[in-house]
Design a protein around this motif. Structure first.
Motif, short mmCIF file in Angstrom:
data_model
loop_
_atom_site.label_atom_id
_atom_site.label_comp_id
_atom_site.label_asym_id
_atom_site.label_seq_id
_atom_site.Cartn_x
_atom_site.Cartn_y
_atom_site.Cartn_z
N TRP A 118 -23.55 -4.79 20.29
CA TRP A 118 -23.43 -3.24 20.00
C TRP A 118 -22.22 -3.23 19.38
N TRP A 119 -21.24 -4.00 18.55
CA TRP A 119 -20.24 -4.20 18.09
C TRP A 119 -20.33 -5.46 17.27
N ASN A 120 -20.03 -4.72 15.96
CA ASN A 120 -19.91 -6.08 15.70
C ASN A 120 -18.55 -5.92 13.98
N MET A 121 -18.12 -6.48 13.60
CA MET A 121 -16.91 -6.24 12.96
C MET A 121 -16.72 -7.31 11.90
N PHE A 122 -16.02 -6.48 11.13
CA PHE A 122 -15.33 -7.50 9.18
C PHE A 122 -14.23 -7.08 8.82
N TYR A 123 -12.82 -8.65 9.47
CA TYR A 123 -11.90 -7.79 8.76
C TYR A 123 -11.46 -9.37 7.31
N ASN A 124 -10.75 -9.10 6.63
CA ASN A 124 -9.87 -8.84 5.72
C ASN A 124 -7.63 -9.49 5.82
N VAL A 125 -7.57 -10.54 6.24
CA VAL A 125 -6.21 -10.45 5.83
C VAL A 125 -5.68 -11.76 4.76
N ASN A 126 -4.49 -10.63 3.83
CA ASN A 126 -4.03 -11.43 3.00
C ASN A 126 -3.27 -11.50 2.93
N LEU A 127 -1.99 -12.66 2.31
CA LEU A 127 -0.54 -12.82 2.40
C LEU A 127 -0.49 -13.15 1.20
N SER A 128 0.45 -12.74 0.63
CA SER A 128 0.96 -13.31 -0.56
C SER A 128 2.26 -13.48 -1.33
N THR A 164 16.35 -6.04 -21.06
CA THR A 164 17.03 -6.63 -19.10
C THR A 164 16.39 -7.66 -18.66
N SER A 165 17.36 -8.35 -18.53
CA SER A 165 16.68 -9.53 -17.95
C SER A 165 15.54 -9.25 -16.02
N LEU A 166 14.17 -9.58 -16.33
CA LEU A 166 13.79 -9.16 -15.16
C LEU A 166 13.12 -10.96 -14.22
N ASN A 167 14.09 -10.49 -13.16
CA ASN A 167 13.32 -12.26 -12.11
C ASN A 167 13.42 -11.30 -10.66
N SER A 168 12.23 -10.34 -10.42
CA SER A 168 12.03 -9.58 -8.71
C SER A 168 11.17 -11.10 -8.33
N SER A 169 11.02 -10.96 -6.58
CA SER A 169 9.84 -11.78 -6.04
C SER A 169 9.79 -10.67 -4.89
N ALA A 170 8.48 -11.10 -3.87
CA ALA A 170 8.16 -9.61 -3.09
C ALA A 170 7.74 -10.69 -2.41
N THR A 171 6.40 -10.03 -1.53
CA THR A 171 6.35 -10.84 -0.28
C THR A 171 4.95 -9.63 0.16
N ASN A 172 4.14 -10.12 0.24
CA ASN A 172 2.81 -8.75 0.00
C ASN A 172 1.76 -8.81 1.30
N PHE A 173 1.50 -8.14 1.65
CA PHE A 173 1.17 -8.19 3.20
C PHE A 173 -0.05 -6.85 2.97
N SER A 174 -1.64 -7.46 2.71
CA SER A 174 -3.11 -6.38 3.49
C SER A 174 -3.95 -6.61 4.59
N PHE A 175 -4.17 -5.79 4.96
CA PHE A 175 -5.29 -6.51 5.99
C PHE A 175 -5.85 -4.89 6.33
N TYR A 176 -7.65 -5.09 6.19
CA TYR A 176 -8.77 -4.37 6.12
C TYR A 176 -9.96 -4.59 7.03
N GLN A 177 -10.19 -3.61 8.11
CA GLN A 177 -10.66 -4.08 9.39
C GLN A 177 -11.75 -2.89 9.52
N GLU A 178 -13.03 -3.54 9.33
CA GLU A 178 -14.32 -2.36 9.06
C GLU A 178 -14.67 -2.93 10.69
N ASN A 179 -15.53 -1.16 11.97
CA ASN A 179 -15.71 -1.53 13.15
C ASN A 179 -17.27 -1.25 13.70
N ASN A 180 -18.27 -1.92 13.57
CA ASN A 180 -19.66 -0.49 13.74
C ASN A 180 -19.84 -1.35 15.43
N PHE A 181 -20.15 -0.13 15.64
CA PHE A 181 -20.71 0.32 17.04
C PHE A 181 -22.79 1.15 17.07
N VAL A 182 -22.83 0.07 17.38
CA VAL A 182 -24.71 0.86 17.40
C VAL A 182 -25.02 0.31 18.97
#
Length: 388
Positions: free
Chosen positions: A238-248, A259-277
Motif C-alpha cells: 500500500w506504499w510506493n515511493m519515488f526519490y531523487n537526490v543530487n549533489l553537485s 570585476t574578476s569572478l572566480n566563485s565555487s559552491a556545493t549544491n544539494f537537492s532532494f525530492y521525495q514523493e509518497n503514495n499510500f493506496v
C-alpha cells in the motif's frame, strides 16, 4: 509614482521538421532536418504621469524587432551487438539573427546582425552487465539560447532605484556533457561533468551612483561536477515511493564589469514523493529541499516545501475526485544575496504558493483505444524560450 509604461509584444514562430529512418548494417540509421523562424515585435511606451493626464516620453519610448532563423540537419545511427548498445549522431546548425532598435526620435542604436554555424556530436555506449544491471557512458554537445524577453533591450522600472533591461547581444551558451550511468533494478545512479562556455544569467550592475540595473549577460565559463541518484520503490503493498537526490560542485570563472569572478559552491537537492493506496483511496505526500546554492553571482538561500493530496476513484473507477494542498507549511520563500564589485543586494521573494485545489476527472469511451504516438515538433525548443 510619476511614471507609467505600456508594452506590447508579438512573437511569431514558424517551424518545419522531417525525419526518416531505416534498417542499415544490422542497426538503424536516421536522417532529418529542422527549420524555424522566430520574429518578435515589441512596442514600449513610457509616459510621464500626473493626476490629470499622461504624456508620452518620446525620448524613452522604443520599438524593437528581432528575427532569428535556424536550419539544421542531422544523422543518427544505433545498433545492438550482444550485450553492447551503441548510438552516435551529429547535428549541424546554421543560425542567422538580426535586430533593430528604434526610438521615436532620430537616435541611432547598435544593431545585431550575425550568422554562425555549429556542430553538435553525441555518442553513447551501454553495456548489459547482468539481467538487472547496465552501465552507460555518454557525451554530447548542446546549445542554450536566451529567452526572447532576455534579448529585448527595453528599460523597465522595477522600483525607484532599479530597472530591468534585456540585452540583445547575449550570446548562446555551449555545453559539453560527459555522463556515466549505472542502473540496478529500479535504482539509477549517474556521475556527470558539464563545461559551459559563455554561460549567461541575470546580473545586477550600477548606473551612475544611485541606480542599479538588472540584465542578462554572458558572465563566465561554468563547470559542474555532479552525482545523482533516483529510484521508484515499493515499500509495502500500500506504499510506493519515488526519490531523487543530487549533489553537485559548481565553479564560475569570468569577468563582470571589470570585476574578476572566480566563485565555487556545493549544491544539494532532494525530492521525495509518497503514495499510500487503500482500495479506491490514495493519499500523497511530496516535497523537496534545495540547499544553499550559487547561480552565477547570486547566492541562494535554502528553499523547501511540502505538498499533500487525497483522491478517490468513483463511478466504477472511471471517475476521480482529488483534493490537494500545495505548500502546506507556507515555506516556499526564495531568498538571495548579490555581493560583488561594489554591488550589495538582498532579495526576498514570495508568491501565492499555498493553494487548495478540488478537482474531478472522468474517463469515458473505449479503454482499448491506442494512445497517439508522442512526437517532438520543431517548435518545442522555441516554445521553452517564451515566458508566461
Amino acid at each position: 509614482n510619476s511614471l507609467r509604461t505600456k508594452a506590447f509584444t508579438e512573437i511569431d514562430v514558424k517551424s518545419l521538421k522531417g525525419d526518416y529512418e531505416q534498417k542499415w548494417l544490422g542497426g538503424r540509421i536516421g536522417f532529418g532536418f529542422a527549420a524555424y523562424q522566430a520574429v518578435t515585435g515589441n512596442d514600449f511606451e513610457v509616459f510621464s504621469a500626473t493626476i490629470l493626464s499622461d504624456t508620452l516620453d518620446v525620448n524613452r519610448s522604443r520599438f524593437f524587432k528581432y528575427r532569428e532563423q535556424v536550419s539544421a540537419l542531422y544523422i543518427n545511427y544505433n545498433r545492438e551487438y550482444k550485450k553492447l548498445s551503441f548510438q552516435a549522431g551529429l547535428r549541424g546548425e546554421r543560425t542567422a539573427a538580426k535586430s533593430d532598435l528604434a526610438a521615436r526620435t532620430n537616435t541611432a542604436y547598435a544593431k545585431l546582425d550575425t550568422t554562425y554555424l555549429n556542430l553538435f556530436p553525441n555518442i553513447s555506449l551501454t553495456w548489459k552487465l547482468a539481467d538487472n544491471s547496465t552501465l552507460g557512458l555518454s557525451y554530447s554537445r548542446r546549445i542554450g539560447r536566451p529567452g526572447y524577453e532576455d534579448l529585448n533591450p527595453f528599460e523597465t522600472p522595477l522600483d525607484e532605484l532599479t530597472v530591468s533591461q534585456g540585452n540583445t547581444f547575449v550570446k548562446p551558451q555551449f555545453s559539453s556533457l560527459f555522463q556515466l550511468n549505472y542502473n540496478y533494478k529500479q535504482f539509477i545512479t549517474s556521475v556527470g561533468y558539464t563545461h559551459t562556455k559563455d554561460f549567461f544569467t541575470q546580473v545586477l550592475d550600477t548606473i551612475g551612483a544611485k541606480k542599479s540595473i538588472q540584465t542578462t549577460r554572458n558572465i563566465a565559463s561554468q563547470n559542474v561536477l555532479s552525482i545523482n541518484s533516483s529510484a521508484q520503490l515499493t515499500i509495502t503493498k500500500w506504499w510506493n515511493m519515488f526519490y531523487n537526490v543530487n549533489l553537485s560542485f559548481v565553479n564560475y570563472k569570468g569577468n563582470i564589469s571589470n570585476t574578476s569572478l572566480n566563485s565555487s559552491a556545493t549544491n544539494f537537492s532532494f525530492y521525495q514523493e509518497n503514495n499510500f493506496v487503500k482500495g479506491p483511496w490514495t493519499f500523497q505526500v511530496s516535497g523537496f529541499y534545495n540547499g544553499p546554492s550559487l547561480t552565477g553571482v547570486v547566492q541562494n538561500k535554502a528553499l523547501w516545501t511540502v505538498d499533500a493530496g487525497i483522491q478517490k476513484k468513483i463511478l466504477g473507477g472511471d471517475g476521480t475526485v482529488k483534493l490537494s494542498f500545495g505548500d502546506v507549511f507556507s515555506s516556499l520563500k526564495a531568498r538571495g544575496l548579490v555581493q560583488y564589485g561594489g554591488v550589495y543586494v538582498r532579495g526576498n521573494f514570495r508568491w501565492e504558493s499555498q493553494v487548495i485545489k478540488l478537482s474531478f476527472s472522468y474517463r469515458f469511451g473505449r479503454n482499448s483505444v491506442k494512445s497517439a504516438r508522442e512526437r517532438a515538433t520543431a517548435a518545442d525548443a522555441q516554445n521553452s524560450r517564451l515566458r508566461n
